[in-house]
Design a protein around this motif. Structure first.
Motif, PDB file in Angstrom:
ATOM      1  N   PHE A  51      -2.543  -0.929  -2.999  1.00 19.08           N
ATOM      2  CA  PHE A  51      -3.687  -0.171  -2.486  1.00 19.08           C
ATOM      3  C   PHE A  51      -3.217   1.243  -2.121  1.00 19.08           C
ATOM      4  O   PHE A  51      -2.336   1.404  -1.276  1.00 19.08           O
ATOM      5  CB  PHE A  51      -4.245  -0.884  -1.256  1.00 19.08           C
ATOM      6  CG  PHE A  51      -5.515  -0.295  -0.707  1.00 19.08           C
ATOM      7  CD1 PHE A  51      -6.678  -0.290  -1.453  1.00 19.08           C
ATOM      8  CD2 PHE A  51      -5.543   0.223   0.578  1.00 19.08           C
ATOM      9  CE1 PHE A  51      -7.855   0.231  -0.944  1.00 19.08           C
ATOM     10  CE2 PHE A  51      -6.711   0.741   1.103  1.00 19.08           C
ATOM     11  CZ  PHE A  51      -7.873   0.748   0.343  1.00 19.08           C
ATOM     12  N   VAL A  52      -3.796   2.258  -2.757  1.00 15.57           N
ATOM     13  CA  VAL A  52      -3.383   3.645  -2.536  1.00 15.57           C
ATOM     14  C   VAL A  52      -4.435   4.378  -1.706  1.00 15.57           C
ATOM     15  O   VAL A  52      -5.623   4.363  -2.032  1.00 15.57           O
ATOM     16  CB  VAL A  52      -3.165   4.382  -3.867  1.00 15.57           C
ATOM     17  CG1 VAL A  52      -2.699   5.815  -3.613  1.00 15.57           C
ATOM     18  CG2 VAL A  52      -2.141   3.637  -4.729  1.00 15.57           C
ATOM     19  N   GLY A  55      -1.591  -4.218  -8.031  1.00 18.95           N
ATOM     20  CA  GLY A  55      -2.109  -4.757  -6.773  1.00 18.95           C
ATOM     21  C   GLY A  55      -1.741  -3.955  -5.551  1.00 18.95           C
ATOM     22  O   GLY A  55      -1.802  -4.462  -4.429  1.00 18.95           O
ATOM     23  N   LYS A  71      -2.595   0.474  -8.977  1.00 20.98           N
ATOM     24  CA  LYS A  71      -3.771  -0.390  -8.825  1.00 20.98           C
ATOM     25  C   LYS A  71      -3.587  -1.670  -9.638  1.00 20.98           C
ATOM     26  O   LYS A  71      -3.864  -2.782  -9.156  1.00 20.98           O
ATOM     27  CB  LYS A  71      -5.026   0.346  -9.274  1.00 20.98           C
ATOM     28  CG  LYS A  71      -6.284  -0.510  -9.208  1.00 20.98           C
ATOM     29  CD  LYS A  71      -7.496   0.239  -9.744  1.00 20.98           C
ATOM     30  CE  LYS A  71      -8.737  -0.645  -9.728  1.00 20.98           C
ATOM     31  NZ  LYS A  71      -9.933   0.067 -10.262  1.00 20.98           N
ATOM     32  N   ASN A  72      -3.122  -1.527 -10.860  1.00 23.07           N
ATOM     33  CA  ASN A  72      -2.922  -2.695 -11.716  1.00 23.07           C
ATOM     34  C   ASN A  72      -1.828  -3.619 -11.179  1.00 23.07           C
ATOM     35  O   ASN A  72      -1.816  -4.813 -11.506  1.00 23.07           O
ATOM     36  CB  ASN A  72      -2.579  -2.252 -13.135  1.00 23.07           C
ATOM     37  CG  ASN A  72      -3.757  -1.621 -13.851  1.00 23.07           C
ATOM     38  OD1 ASN A  72      -4.911  -1.851 -13.481  1.00 23.07           O
ATOM     39  ND2 ASN A  72      -3.494  -0.819 -14.865  1.00 23.07           N
ATOM     40  N   ASN A 116      -8.844   6.042  -8.565  1.00 19.84           N
ATOM     41  CA  ASN A 116      -8.054   4.885  -8.147  1.00 19.84           C
ATOM     42  C   ASN A 116      -7.358   5.090  -6.804  1.00 19.84           C
ATOM     43  O   ASN A 116      -6.394   4.388  -6.483  1.00 19.84           O
ATOM     44  CB  ASN A 116      -7.021   4.549  -9.221  1.00 19.84           C
ATOM     45  CG  ASN A 116      -7.680   4.040 -10.489  1.00 19.84           C
ATOM     46  OD1 ASN A 116      -8.490   3.118 -10.445  1.00 19.84           O
ATOM     47  ND2 ASN A 116      -7.368   4.663 -11.615  1.00 19.84           N
ATOM     48  N   VAL A 117      -7.874   6.035  -6.017  1.00 20.58           N
ATOM     49  CA  VAL A 117      -7.342   6.305  -4.680  1.00 20.58           C
ATOM     50  C   VAL A 117      -8.465   6.144  -3.668  1.00 20.58           C
ATOM     51  O   VAL A 117      -9.593   6.586  -3.905  1.00 20.58           O
ATOM     52  CB  VAL A 117      -6.744   7.723  -4.590  1.00 20.58           C
ATOM     53  CG1 VAL A 117      -6.301   8.048  -3.172  1.00 20.58           C
ATOM     54  CG2 VAL A 117      -5.569   7.865  -5.558  1.00 20.58           C
ATOM     55  N   PHE A 118      -8.176   5.506  -2.541  1.00 20.05           N
ATOM     56  CA  PHE A 118      -9.155   5.313  -1.473  1.00 20.05           C
ATOM     57  C   PHE A 118      -9.059   6.479  -0.501  1.00 20.05           C
ATOM     58  O   PHE A 118      -7.996   6.737   0.074  1.00 20.05           O
ATOM     59  CB  PHE A 118      -8.878   3.991  -0.748  1.00 20.05           C
ATOM     60  CG  PHE A 118      -9.967   3.563   0.189  1.00 20.05           C
ATOM     61  CD1 PHE A 118     -11.068   2.859  -0.284  1.00 20.05           C
ATOM     62  CD2 PHE A 118      -9.898   3.855   1.538  1.00 20.05           C
ATOM     63  CE1 PHE A 118     -12.080   2.454   0.583  1.00 20.05           C
ATOM     64  CE2 PHE A 118     -10.901   3.470   2.415  1.00 20.05           C
ATOM     65  CZ  PHE A 118     -11.992   2.763   1.935  1.00 20.05           C
ATOM     66  N   SER A 141       0.827  -1.203   0.000  1.00 23.78           N
ATOM     67  CA  SER A 141       0.000   0.000   0.000  1.00 23.78           C
ATOM     68  C   SER A 141       0.859   1.250   0.000  1.00 23.78           C
ATOM     69  O   SER A 141       2.042   1.220   0.367  1.00 23.78           O
ATOM     70  CB  SER A 141      -0.936   0.016   1.213  1.00 23.78           C
ATOM     71  OG  SER A 141      -0.195   0.128   2.409  1.00 23.78           O
ATOM     72  N   PHE A 201      -1.408   6.295 -10.308  1.00 16.77           N
ATOM     73  CA  PHE A 201      -2.365   5.600  -9.440  1.00 16.77           C
ATOM     74  C   PHE A 201      -2.950   4.381 -10.147  1.00 16.77           C
ATOM     75  O   PHE A 201      -3.127   3.323  -9.536  1.00 16.77           O
ATOM     76  CB  PHE A 201      -3.488   6.553  -9.020  1.00 16.77           C
ATOM     77  CG  PHE A 201      -3.041   7.694  -8.149  1.00 16.77           C
ATOM     78  CD1 PHE A 201      -2.147   7.482  -7.107  1.00 16.77           C
ATOM     79  CD2 PHE A 201      -3.507   8.981  -8.356  1.00 16.77           C
ATOM     80  CE1 PHE A 201      -1.728   8.532  -6.289  1.00 16.77           C
ATOM     81  CE2 PHE A 201      -3.102  10.029  -7.553  1.00 16.77           C
ATOM     82  CZ  PHE A 201      -2.210   9.808  -6.525  1.00 16.77           C
ATOM     83  N   LEU A 202      -3.239   4.507 -11.434  1.00 14.37           N
ATOM     84  CA  LEU A 202      -3.764   3.386 -12.191  1.00 14.37           C
ATOM     85  C   LEU A 202      -2.728   2.269 -12.287  1.00 14.37           C
ATOM     86  O   LEU A 202      -3.063   1.085 -12.126  1.00 14.37           O
ATOM     87  CB  LEU A 202      -4.185   3.833 -13.586  1.00 14.37           C
ATOM     88  CG  LEU A 202      -4.710   2.741 -14.514  1.00 14.37           C
ATOM     89  CD1 LEU A 202      -5.936   2.048 -13.916  1.00 14.37           C
ATOM     90  CD2 LEU A 202      -5.034   3.318 -15.882  1.00 14.37           C
ATOM     91  N   SER A 260      -2.553  10.672 -12.321  1.00 16.88           N
ATOM     92  CA  SER A 260      -3.553   9.605 -12.307  1.00 16.88           C
ATOM     93  C   SER A 260      -3.033   8.326 -12.954  1.00 16.88           C
ATOM     94  O   SER A 260      -3.432   7.220 -12.574  1.00 16.88           O
ATOM     95  CB  SER A 260      -4.832  10.063 -13.013  1.00 16.88           C
ATOM     96  OG  SER A 260      -5.508  11.042 -12.243  1.00 16.88           O
TER      97      SER A 260
END
Length: 215
Positions: free
Chosen positions: A153-154, A151, A148-149, A177-179, A122, A144-145, A141
């Protein structure tokens, strides 16, 4: 600068973190530095770099923010993933309150390029700004993508200006793509600063949020 222990019951992380300690995985903290020698980290700061000053010393010389965030994430007695390794990527120059956008981008690119080598699970960015009511992209962005790809977690701070700007979430937390993570109170503390009503599990009055971005 670590503060008290994190209330895992309120964020309902018990079912996950009763089985997961972060062992053999790494958390990247993009912030203003870290006191790597703090006993709560038990030698688990495995890499640090100062992108603002271009050196390998990411000490938080002028404030405990990065150390505090790392303590919440992975402190031995204060953290959620108490056995995770920690990577600190410093993006605030010593004595300067703001972070350079270029330095944040360089830090994210480092994670994209090197995350697999450190088994990064993460990335945390407790920084940002602005106020948006719908998802927004930015020049980073694509980073971030890519994470995510891979695996990874951001997570990013929702922002701390709700009492000033009203409903909305700051960037980069508003990226698709960000939590986004905000702040809640752990108890009824009565009237305090800008809070007029407080209770256990109430959203802190300064913590930014927006209904359309809750899912």
């Amino acid at each position: 600068g670590l503060g008290g222990s994190t209330d895992v019951s309120l964020i309902k992380s018990d079912p996950v973190f009763s089985k997961f300690s972060g062992k053999d995985q790494a958390i990247v903290i993009i912030d203003d530095g870290i006191q790597a020698s703090h006993p709560n980290f038990s030698g688990r700061v495995i890499f640090e770099y100062d992108f603002a000053d271009n050196d390998r010393n990411a000490l938080d010389k002028y404030g405990p923010h990065g150390t505090h965030v790392a303590g919440i994430a992975a402190g031995e007695t204060t953290g959620i993933a108490s056995e995770a390794n920690i990577i600190m990527l410093k993006v605030f120059s010593d004595g300067i309150s703001g972070a350079s956008y270029d330095d944040i981008e360089d830090a994210l690119q480092w994670v994209v390029d090197s995350g697999d080598s450190y088994n990064v699970a993460s990335v945390n960015l407790s920084l940002g700004g602005g106020n948006y009511t719908s998802p927004q992209t930015s020049p980073v962005s694509d980073h971030f993508l890519a994470l995510k790809n891979n695996g990874v977690f951001v997570v990013a701070s929702s922002g701390n200006d709700f009492d000033v700007v009203g409903p909305g979430i700051g960037a980069p937390a508003v990226d698709p793509n960000v939590f986004s993570v905000g702040s809640t109170l752990t108890s009824d503390i009565g009237t305090w600063q800008e809070h007029t009503t407080t209770d256990t599990d109430h959203i802190s009055s300064y913590s930014q949020w927006h209904e359309s971005l809750l899912d």
